[in-house]
Motif scaffolding. Structure first.
Motif, PDB file in Angstrom:
ATOM      1  N   LEU A 102       0.843  -1.203   0.000  1.00  0.00           N
ATOM      2  CA  LEU A 102       0.000   0.000   0.000  1.00  0.00           C
ATOM      3  C   LEU A 102       0.878   1.254   0.000  1.00  0.00           C
ATOM      4  O   LEU A 102       0.589   2.229  -0.694  1.00  0.00           O
ATOM      5  N   ASP A 103       1.967   1.184   0.749  1.00  0.00           N
ATOM      6  CA  ASP A 103       2.912   2.305   0.809  1.00  0.00           C
ATOM      7  C   ASP A 103       3.468   2.603  -0.589  1.00  0.00           C
ATOM      8  O   ASP A 103       3.547   3.753  -1.012  1.00  0.00           O
ATOM      9  N   ASN A 104       3.808   1.545  -1.331  1.00  0.00           N
ATOM     10  CA  ASN A 104       4.285   1.722  -2.708  1.00  0.00           C
ATOM     11  C   ASN A 104       3.216   2.370  -3.573  1.00  0.00           C
ATOM     12  O   ASN A 104       3.500   3.264  -4.366  1.00  0.00           O
ATOM     13  N   ALA A 105       1.961   1.896  -3.435  1.00  0.00           N
ATOM     14  CA  ALA A 105       0.876   2.435  -4.253  1.00  0.00           C
ATOM     15  C   ALA A 105       0.718   3.933  -3.964  1.00  0.00           C
ATOM     16  O   ALA A 105       0.510   4.730  -4.885  1.00  0.00           O
ATOM     17  N   LEU A 106       0.841   4.318  -2.703  1.00  0.00           N
ATOM     18  CA  LEU A 106       0.708   5.741  -2.345  1.00  0.00           C
ATOM     19  C   LEU A 106       1.886   6.549  -2.882  1.00  0.00           C
ATOM     20  O   LEU A 106       1.742   7.678  -3.321  1.00  0.00           O
ATOM     21  N   THR A 122      -4.050   3.006 -10.065  1.00  0.00           N
ATOM     22  CA  THR A 122      -4.104   3.562 -11.417  1.00  0.00           C
ATOM     23  C   THR A 122      -2.876   4.442 -11.635  1.00  0.00           C
ATOM     24  O   THR A 122      -2.978   5.546 -12.159  1.00  0.00           O
ATOM     25  N   GLY A 123      -1.727   3.943 -11.219  1.00  0.00           N
ATOM     26  CA  GLY A 123      -0.477   4.702 -11.313  1.00  0.00           C
ATOM     27  C   GLY A 123       0.183   4.558 -12.672  1.00  0.00           C
ATOM     28  O   GLY A 123      -0.443   4.116 -13.648  1.00  0.00           O
ATOM     29  N   PRO A 124       1.474   4.905 -12.762  1.00  0.00           N
ATOM     30  CA  PRO A 124       2.168   4.919 -14.058  1.00  0.00           C
ATOM     31  C   PRO A 124       2.455   3.525 -14.630  1.00  0.00           C
ATOM     32  O   PRO A 124       2.779   3.404 -15.803  1.00  0.00           O
ATOM     33  N   GLY A 125       2.342   2.480 -13.826  1.00  0.00           N
ATOM     34  CA  GLY A 125       2.619   1.132 -14.318  1.00  0.00           C
ATOM     35  C   GLY A 125       4.109   0.829 -14.349  1.00  0.00           C
ATOM     36  O   GLY A 125       4.947   1.735 -14.219  1.00  0.00           O
ATOM     37  N   ILE A 126       4.433  -0.461 -14.501  1.00  0.00           N
ATOM     38  CA  ILE A 126       5.842  -0.883 -14.495  1.00  0.00           C
ATOM     39  C   ILE A 126       6.141  -1.552 -15.841  1.00  0.00           C
ATOM     40  O   ILE A 126       5.427  -2.480 -16.233  1.00  0.00           O
ATOM     41  N   PRO A 127       7.184  -1.098 -16.557  1.00  0.00           N
ATOM     42  CA  PRO A 127       7.503  -1.714 -17.849  1.00  0.00           C
ATOM     43  C   PRO A 127       7.729  -3.225 -17.711  1.00  0.00           C
ATOM     44  O   PRO A 127       8.272  -3.683 -16.692  1.00  0.00           O
ATOM     45  N   SER A 160       2.642 -11.921  -6.833  1.00  0.00           N
ATOM     46  CA  SER A 160       2.854 -11.688  -8.263  1.00  0.00           C
ATOM     47  C   SER A 160       2.410 -10.279  -8.625  1.00  0.00           C
ATOM     48  O   SER A 160       1.751  -9.594  -7.839  1.00  0.00           O
ATOM     49  N   VAL A 161       2.782  -9.871  -9.830  1.00  0.00           N
ATOM     50  CA  VAL A 161       2.448  -8.515 -10.262  1.00  0.00           C
ATOM     51  C   VAL A 161       1.886  -8.546 -11.677  1.00  0.00           C
ATOM     52  O   VAL A 161       2.273  -9.387 -12.495  1.00  0.00           O
ATOM     53  N   LEU A 162       0.954  -7.661 -11.924  1.00  0.00           N
ATOM     54  CA  LEU A 162       0.402  -7.480 -13.264  1.00  0.00           C
ATOM     55  C   LEU A 162       0.379  -5.971 -13.471  1.00  0.00           C
ATOM     56  O   LEU A 162      -0.137  -5.246 -12.608  1.00  0.00           O
ATOM     57  N   SER A 163       0.977  -5.511 -14.577  1.00  0.00           N
ATOM     58  CA  SER A 163       1.059  -4.063 -14.723  1.00  0.00           C
ATOM     59  C   SER A 163       1.054  -3.654 -16.185  1.00  0.00           C
ATOM     60  O   SER A 163       1.568  -4.386 -17.041  1.00  0.00           O
ATOM     61  N   GLN A 164       0.481  -2.526 -16.460  1.00  0.00           N
ATOM     62  CA  GLN A 164       0.513  -1.962 -17.812  1.00  0.00           C
ATOM     63  C   GLN A 164       0.939  -0.513 -17.707  1.00  0.00           C
ATOM     64  O   GLN A 164       0.353   0.258 -16.923  1.00  0.00           O
ATOM     65  N   VAL A 165       1.942  -0.156 -18.518  1.00  0.00           N
ATOM     66  CA  VAL A 165       2.443   1.217 -18.464  1.00  0.00           C
ATOM     67  C   VAL A 165       1.313   2.174 -18.851  1.00  0.00           C
ATOM     68  O   VAL A 165       0.599   1.951 -19.825  1.00  0.00           O
ATOM     69  N   GLY A 166       1.148   3.200 -18.053  1.00  0.00           N
ATOM     70  CA  GLY A 166       0.120   4.206 -18.327  1.00  0.00           C
ATOM     71  C   GLY A 166      -1.238   3.849 -17.753  1.00  0.00           C
ATOM     72  O   GLY A 166      -2.148   4.680 -17.747  1.00  0.00           O
ATOM     73  N   LYS A 167      -1.405   2.622 -17.320  1.00  0.00           N
ATOM     74  CA  LYS A 167      -2.727   2.224 -16.797  1.00  0.00           C
ATOM     75  C   LYS A 167      -2.703   1.937 -15.298  1.00  0.00           C
ATOM     76  O   LYS A 167      -3.578   2.364 -14.556  1.00  0.00           O
ATOM     77  N   GLY A 168      -1.705   1.198 -14.861  1.00  0.00           N
ATOM     78  CA  GLY A 168      -1.637   0.906 -13.426  1.00  0.00           C
ATOM     79  C   GLY A 168      -1.046  -0.451 -13.132  1.00  0.00           C
ATOM     80  O   GLY A 168      -0.573  -1.163 -14.033  1.00  0.00           O
ATOM     81  N   THR A 169      -1.084  -0.801 -11.861  1.00  0.00           N
ATOM     82  CA  THR A 169      -0.418  -2.009 -11.386  1.00  0.00           C
ATOM     83  C   THR A 169      -1.288  -2.717 -10.362  1.00  0.00           C
ATOM     84  O   THR A 169      -1.978  -2.059  -9.582  1.00  0.00           O
ATOM     85  N   VAL A 170      -1.270  -4.038 -10.368  1.00  0.00           N
ATOM     86  CA  VAL A 170      -1.894  -4.772  -9.269  1.00  0.00           C
ATOM     87  C   VAL A 170      -0.913  -5.823  -8.735  1.00  0.00           C
ATOM     88  O   VAL A 170      -0.363  -6.615  -9.492  1.00  0.00           O
ATOM     89  N   PHE A 171      -0.667  -5.754  -7.440  1.00  0.00           N
ATOM     90  CA  PHE A 171       0.132  -6.782  -6.762  1.00  0.00           C
ATOM     91  C   PHE A 171      -0.835  -7.777  -6.133  1.00  0.00           C
ATOM     92  O   PHE A 171      -1.800  -7.372  -5.473  1.00  0.00           O
TER      93      PHE A 171
END
Lengths: 238, 306
Positions: B207-211, B238-243, B285-296
């Motif tokens: 959560l700290d990372n998301a903030l 809904t952050g910047p996402g991780i390549p 695990s992580v799922l992420s799309q640049v420009g859309k966001g990330t879910v751990f």
């Protein structure tokens, strides 16, 4: 020459540490002597008993733990702050069991060391074992048996999680001392991640519920807003 | 190869033997229209022997493959264990070698006379504190792999409530929409058998990372649900996402992605999360799309369903 400034014996094999800490302690109102290992420390204590000892654990010739053991076996209860290795929770527990009054992990904030030395001097009861070495801690109707880890309130045994028990032990062995959440986290949990301080609050709430301690009018644990906690009831060892 | 696959393969390998036996039995019992045609003495003996031989050959092939796979698996586990032990020893030595110089430097800095204090010194002090903290964290991360855990039933709603409570006062929290959902119907999310404090630390880190990594106005969702015998906790933003090329390295100690370098942090948070989840027999695990966001996604074995 006698002086009313407390004499601190600083024991570390690293000359750069003693060379830099000694003037700082002097500026903070202490007389300072230094020794480079446990044997030299014991010799100096024999010749000129200090009011408090700050001692590293890992040293050549005679290490800090063995020096402390010999000191306590000889009935010498001069307050000792041990400088332990980071993260070794077993080492910390052992430090207290063997009669250290407190410990600090290297690398530490030098001002924190000064605060700890002042605290152990304040707590010291001349010629008597420190609370950290007491088999039983008592305050009013609350008693804590160290070896069996049993906590009783009004003769009734309390059901507490092991962490809450250790937390209570730390508070009771440091009465009337303001202790930050970070320090509790480090001492009781063995880690000090800033986001983890909430963990301390959760366990503190458990402890207060069990002790029927009202946070607004506490008998035992006082919250010092934005700073930490303080065990306010007088504790005696037995 | 797991035990189920092995049983299936042995079953398949034994099929010729079963067919040969069945064929012989049917012929002897007179169920075949013209036993003489299907089952002359020599032919039945041949079919039986061939069936046994073929089965034995197939069984030994399967067995050899299984033994080989098991040996490879053991060797890999041993190498992993040795690697982890090496790393732990290295961290211990590093910690040991750094702690005295750092203690001396900090004492020296605190000891400087007042006139020497100034912005440059403040910066040196803060950097020394940073290295001190880093060595401490590395050491503790190594310790986390072996320290005894305090297991108990961890209620997910209580865990997530505590996590959110821990960051509620922070300004970043007020600037973002944080939504927590823990289903209670048709039944509550089951508890997890774990160490509450460590699971709190892991979830709090996510959560700290998301903030930290989202801009004001972003949405952060913390969701829990049941999936088979597991409890899933997701921290989505809904952050910047991780390549994609950075994603496999996220769990490595001290790894910091290109987008993370300007944001304060030790580079140990996710390594720590993974170590905690591993000790609970779970998966992160992580799922992420640049420009859309990330879910751990944190997957933990559930205790028995209510």
């Amino acid at each position: 020459m006698t002086t009313d400034r407390p004499l601190v014996l600083l024991v570390d094999d690293e000359a750069d540490i003693t060379a830099n800490l000694a003037p700082l302690l002097t500026r903070s109102g202490f007389e300072v002597e230094t020794a480079a290992d446990g044997q030299e420390a014991l010799d100096r204590i024999g010749a000129h008993p200090p009011d408090a000892i700050v001692m590293d654990v890992l040293m050549p010739r005679l290490d800090g733990r063995e020096a402390l053991r010999r000191l306590r076996r000889a009935g010498d209860w001069t307050p000792v702050v041990l400088l332990t290795r980071v993260g070794e929770s077993s080492e910390r527990a052992m430090a207290l069991e063997e009669g250290a009054d407190d410990y600090l992990n290297k690398p530490f904030d030098p001002h924190e060391l000064i605060a700890r030395v002042r605290a152990v001097l304040r707590r010291a009861r001349p010629g008597q074992p420190p609370l950290s070495a007491a088999a039983r801690l008592v305050t009013g109707p609350l008693s804590f048996e160290r070896a069996s880890r049993r906590v009783r309130l009004e003769q009734v045994e309390l059901q507490l999680t092991p962490k809450a028990v250790t937390l209570l032990e730390y508070l009771m062995t440091h009465p009337d001392e303001l202790i930050s959440r970070e320090r509790l986290l480090d001492a009781v949990w063995g880690w000090d991640y800033p986001t983890g301080t909430r963990t301390v609050d959760t366990r503190m709430a458990e402890l207060r519920r069990a002790l029927h301690d009202d946070p607004t009018h506490p008998t035992y644990i006082e919250t010092v807003s934005g700073q930490g906690y303080r065990f306010i009831a007088p504790v005696r060892g037995g | 190869m797991n035990r189920r696959d092995l049983a299936l393969l042995i079953g398949l390998a034994l099929t010729p033997l079963v067919i040969a036996l069945l064929w012989g039995a049917l012929a002897v019992a007179g169920f075949l229209p013209n036993p003489g045609l299907y089952m002359r003495g020599e032919a039945s003996a041949f079919a039986f022997v061939a069936g046994v031989g073929l089965s034995l050959w197939l069984v030994s092939l399967v067995w050899l493959a299984w033994v080989g796979a098991r040996r490879a698996h053991r060797a890999e586990a041993a190498a992993h264990k040795a690697g982890a032990a090496d790393r732990r020893r290295f961290l211990e030595r590093l910690d040991h070698e750094l702690k005295n110089p750092l203690t001396a430097i900090r004492a020296g800095l605190a000891n400087l006379p007042e006139p020497a204090q100034g912005p440059a010194l403040v910066s040196v002090e803060s950097q020394v504190r940073r290295i001190s903290r880093l060595t401490t964290d590395l050491r503790k991360l190594a310790e986390l792999e072996s320290r005894p855990l305090e297991f108990g039933a961890v209620q997910i709603d209580e865990l997530l409530e505590t996590v959110v409570g821990a960051v509620r006062e922070r300004p970043e929290f007020a600037e973002r929409t944080v939504v927590v959902s823990v289903p209670q119907a048709p039944w509550p999310v089951p508890a997890v058998h774990g160490d509450f404090d460590l699971l709190l630390l892991a979830t709090l880190n996510l959560l700290d990372n998301a903030l930290k990594f989202t801009a004001p106005g972003a949405r952060i969702e913390i969701r829990a649900r049941e999936d088979g015998g597991a409890v899933i906790i997701e921290v989505a933003d809904t952050g910047p996402g991780i390549p994609v090329d950075e994603q496999p390295h996220l769990w490595e100690e001290l790894y910091r992605g290109a987008g993370a370098r300007s944001i304060p942090g030790s580079g140990l948070g996710l390594a720590l999360c993974r170590a905690i989840v591993d000790r609970h027999g779970g998966k992160l695990s992580v799922l992420s799309q640049v420009g859309k966001g990330t879910v751990f996604t944190l997957r933990l074995p559930a205790t028995a369903s209510p």
